[in-house]
Design a protein around this motif. Structure first.
Motif, PDB file in Angstrom:
ATOM      1  N   VAL A  56     -21.323  80.683 -41.833  1.00 60.63           N
ATOM      2  CA  VAL A  56     -21.941  79.704 -40.935  1.00 60.63           C
ATOM      3  C   VAL A  56     -21.733  78.292 -41.470  1.00 60.63           C
ATOM      4  CG1 VAL A  56     -24.114  78.900 -39.907  1.00 60.63           C
ATOM      5  CG2 VAL A  56     -23.623  81.354 -40.042  1.00 60.63           C
ATOM      6  N   LEU A  57     -21.896  78.104 -42.768  1.00 54.52           N
ATOM      7  CA  LEU A  57     -21.707  76.781 -43.379  1.00 54.52           C
ATOM      8  C   LEU A  57     -20.267  76.297 -43.227  1.00 54.52           C
ATOM      9  CD1 LEU A  57     -22.856  74.418 -44.984  1.00 54.52           C
ATOM     10  CD2 LEU A  57     -22.418  75.734 -47.082  1.00 54.52           C
ATOM     11  N   ARG A  58     -19.311  77.178 -43.469  1.00 51.18           N
ATOM     12  CA  ARG A  58     -17.897  76.816 -43.314  1.00 51.18           C
ATOM     13  C   ARG A  58     -17.603  76.403 -41.869  1.00 51.18           C
ATOM     14  NH1 ARG A  58     -15.509  81.552 -43.968  1.00 51.18           N
ATOM     15  NH2 ARG A  58     -15.233  81.788 -41.745  1.00 51.18           N
ATOM     16  N   ASN A  59     -18.071  77.202 -40.932  1.00 54.15           N
ATOM     17  CA  ASN A  59     -17.838  76.875 -39.525  1.00 54.15           C
ATOM     18  C   ASN A  59     -18.538  75.579 -39.122  1.00 54.15           C
ATOM     19  OD1 ASN A  59     -16.126  79.034 -38.810  1.00 54.15           O
ATOM     20  ND2 ASN A  59     -17.869  80.397 -38.652  1.00 54.15           N
ATOM     21  N   HIS A  60     -19.725  75.369 -39.654  1.00 56.72           N
ATOM     22  CA  HIS A  60     -20.454  74.131 -39.363  1.00 56.72           C
ATOM     23  C   HIS A  60     -19.672  72.916 -39.867  1.00 56.72           C
ATOM     24  CE1 HIS A  60     -23.685  71.288 -38.822  1.00 56.72           C
ATOM     25  NE2 HIS A  60     -23.699  71.008 -40.121  1.00 56.72           N
ATOM     26  N   THR A  61     -19.160  73.025 -41.083  1.00 58.93           N
ATOM     27  CA  THR A  61     -18.426  71.914 -41.676  1.00 58.93           C
ATOM     28  C   THR A  61     -17.137  71.628 -40.916  1.00 58.93           C
ATOM     29  OG1 THR A  61     -19.344  72.451 -43.837  1.00 58.93           O
ATOM     30  CG2 THR A  61     -17.400  71.042 -43.807  1.00 58.93           C
ATOM     31  N   HIS A  62     -16.382  72.680 -40.629  1.00 57.09           N
ATOM     32  CA  HIS A  62     -15.093  72.506 -39.947  1.00 57.09           C
ATOM     33  C   HIS A  62     -15.243  72.251 -38.450  1.00 57.09           C
ATOM     34  CE1 HIS A  62     -12.462  73.362 -43.306  1.00 57.09           C
ATOM     35  NE2 HIS A  62     -13.274  74.337 -43.652  1.00 57.09           N
ATOM     36  N   GLY A  63     -16.394  72.556 -37.896  1.00 56.79           N
ATOM     37  CA  GLY A  63     -16.607  72.368 -36.466  1.00 56.79           C
ATOM     38  C   GLY A  63     -17.521  71.201 -36.166  1.00 56.79           C
ATOM     39  N   CYS A  64     -18.813  71.440 -36.316  1.00 63.54           N
ATOM     40  CA  CYS A  64     -19.824  70.446 -35.947  1.00 63.54           C
ATOM     41  C   CYS A  64     -19.680  69.138 -36.720  1.00 63.54           C
ATOM     42  CB  CYS A  64     -21.225  71.011 -36.173  1.00 63.54           C
ATOM     43  SG  CYS A  64     -21.592  72.514 -35.245  1.00 63.54           S
ATOM     44  N   VAL A  65     -19.547  69.230 -38.038  1.00 60.64           N
ATOM     45  CA  VAL A  65     -19.480  68.023 -38.856  1.00 60.64           C
ATOM     46  C   VAL A  65     -18.200  67.256 -38.556  1.00 60.64           C
ATOM     47  CG1 VAL A  65     -19.326  67.132 -41.213  1.00 60.64           C
ATOM     48  CG2 VAL A  65     -20.971  68.937 -40.676  1.00 60.64           C
ATOM     49  N   ARG A  66     -17.078  67.957 -38.541  1.00 56.65           N
ATOM     50  CA  ARG A  66     -15.806  67.284 -38.257  1.00 56.65           C
ATOM     51  C   ARG A  66     -15.843  66.588 -36.893  1.00 56.65           C
ATOM     52  NH1 ARG A  66     -10.476  70.740 -37.788  1.00 56.65           N
ATOM     53  NH2 ARG A  66     -10.960  71.117 -39.956  1.00 56.65           N
ATOM     54  N   GLU A  67     -16.356  67.277 -35.902  1.00 60.92           N
ATOM     55  CA  GLU A  67     -16.424  66.700 -34.551  1.00 60.92           C
ATOM     56  C   GLU A  67     -17.325  65.466 -34.520  1.00 60.92           C
ATOM     57  OE1 GLU A  67     -18.252  67.982 -30.259  1.00 60.92           O
ATOM     58  OE2 GLU A  67     -17.213  69.527 -31.417  1.00 60.92           O
ATOM     59  N   ALA A  68     -18.500  65.564 -35.140  1.00 61.26           N
ATOM     60  CA  ALA A  68     -19.435  64.439 -35.132  1.00 61.26           C
ATOM     61  C   ALA A  68     -18.853  63.226 -35.844  1.00 61.26           C
ATOM     62  CB  ALA A  68     -20.755  64.852 -35.774  1.00 61.26           C
ATOM     63  N   VAL A  69     -18.212  63.438 -36.992  1.00 57.73           N
ATOM     64  CA  VAL A  69     -17.642  62.325 -37.752  1.00 57.73           C
ATOM     65  C   VAL A  69     -16.460  61.717 -36.999  1.00 57.73           C
ATOM     66  CG1 VAL A  69     -16.419  61.705 -39.874  1.00 57.73           C
ATOM     67  CG2 VAL A  69     -18.484  63.112 -39.985  1.00 57.73           C
ATOM     68  N   SER A  70     -15.615  62.565 -36.414  1.00 54.80           N
ATOM     69  CA  SER A  70     -14.445  62.039 -35.694  1.00 54.80           C
ATOM     70  C   SER A  70     -14.837  61.266 -34.445  1.00 54.80           C
ATOM     71  CB  SER A  70     -13.471  63.166 -35.337  1.00 54.80           C
ATOM     72  OG  SER A  70     -14.009  63.980 -34.324  1.00 54.80           O
ATOM     73  N   GLU A  71     -15.979  61.605 -33.861  1.00 55.24           N
ATOM     74  CA  GLU A  71     -16.460  60.880 -32.688  1.00 55.24           C
ATOM     75  C   GLU A  71     -17.272  59.653 -33.077  1.00 55.24           C
ATOM     76  OE1 GLU A  71     -18.554  63.637 -30.195  1.00 55.24           O
ATOM     77  OE2 GLU A  71     -16.738  64.793 -29.753  1.00 55.24           O
ATOM     78  N   GLY A  72     -17.391  59.412 -34.383  1.00 56.30           N
ATOM     79  CA  GLY A  72     -18.096  58.228 -34.862  1.00 56.30           C
ATOM     80  C   GLY A  72     -19.598  58.310 -34.753  1.00 56.30           C
ATOM     81  N   GLU A  73     -20.125  59.531 -34.662  1.00 52.98           N
ATOM     82  CA  GLU A  73     -21.572  59.713 -34.523  1.00 52.98           C
ATOM     83  C   GLU A  73     -22.273  59.638 -35.876  1.00 52.98           C
ATOM     84  OE1 GLU A  73     -22.659  63.262 -32.466  1.00 52.98           O
ATOM     85  OE2 GLU A  73     -21.120  62.989 -30.958  1.00 52.98           O
ATOM     86  N   ASN A  74     -22.757  58.497 -36.258  1.00 49.85           N
ATOM     87  CA  ASN A  74     -23.573  58.358 -37.465  1.00 49.85           C
ATOM     88  C   ASN A  74     -23.038  59.179 -38.632  1.00 49.85           C
ATOM     89  OD1 ASN A  74     -25.386  56.733 -35.966  1.00 49.85           O
ATOM     90  ND2 ASN A  74     -26.464  58.555 -35.256  1.00 49.85           N
ATOM     91  N   GLY A  75     -21.842  58.883 -39.049  1.00 43.15           N
ATOM     92  CA  GLY A  75     -21.177  59.633 -40.111  1.00 43.15           C
ATOM     93  C   GLY A  75     -22.017  59.829 -41.352  1.00 43.15           C
ATOM     94  N   GLU A  76     -22.703  58.781 -41.785  1.00 42.71           N
ATOM     95  CA  GLU A  76     -23.531  58.884 -42.993  1.00 42.71           C
ATOM     96  C   GLU A  76     -24.674  59.874 -42.799  1.00 42.71           C
ATOM     97  OE1 GLU A  76     -23.082  57.629 -46.100  1.00 42.71           O
ATOM     98  OE2 GLU A  76     -21.140  56.989 -45.317  1.00 42.71           O
TER      99      GLU A  76
END
Length: 91
Positions: A56-76
């Motif tokens: 779940v953590l791997r998928n979260h990192t490669h999916g949700c986190v990557r998507e949020a950061v690439s869309e510029g959603e509050n990266g920090e």
């Protein structure tokens, strides 16, 4: 939002297996089995649960986190949230 959908069936199968392991441990304690045998089964159940968590953590990192950061959603904030969950998971 989740990014583990593709592995949902596999995760559910693993969790059901873990559930069976935990019931087995309960039975072992009820039957007063040898401590080392109980501890071995506890370690196996913990390892299996950690594997589910890592998936779940791997998928979260490669999916949700990557998507949020690439869309510029509050990266920090996203990175802080990830670090917090990693800290909880690894303790």
């Amino acid at each position: 939002m989740n990014s583990y959908s593709e592995e949902k069936d596999e995760l559910i199968t693993r969790l059901k297996r873990i559930e069976g392991q935990v019931r087995g441990i309960q039975r072992m304690i009820d039957e007063e089995k040898y401590c080392v045998d109980v501890l071995t089964q506890v370690a196996a159940a913990k390892a299996a649960l950690n594997k589910v968590g890592m998936t779940v953590l791997r998928n979260h990192t490669h999916g949700c986190v990557r998507e949020a950061v690439s869309e510029g959603e509050n990266g920090e904030e996203i990175i802080d949230e990830l670090m917090s969950v990693i800290s909880k998971f690894t303790n």
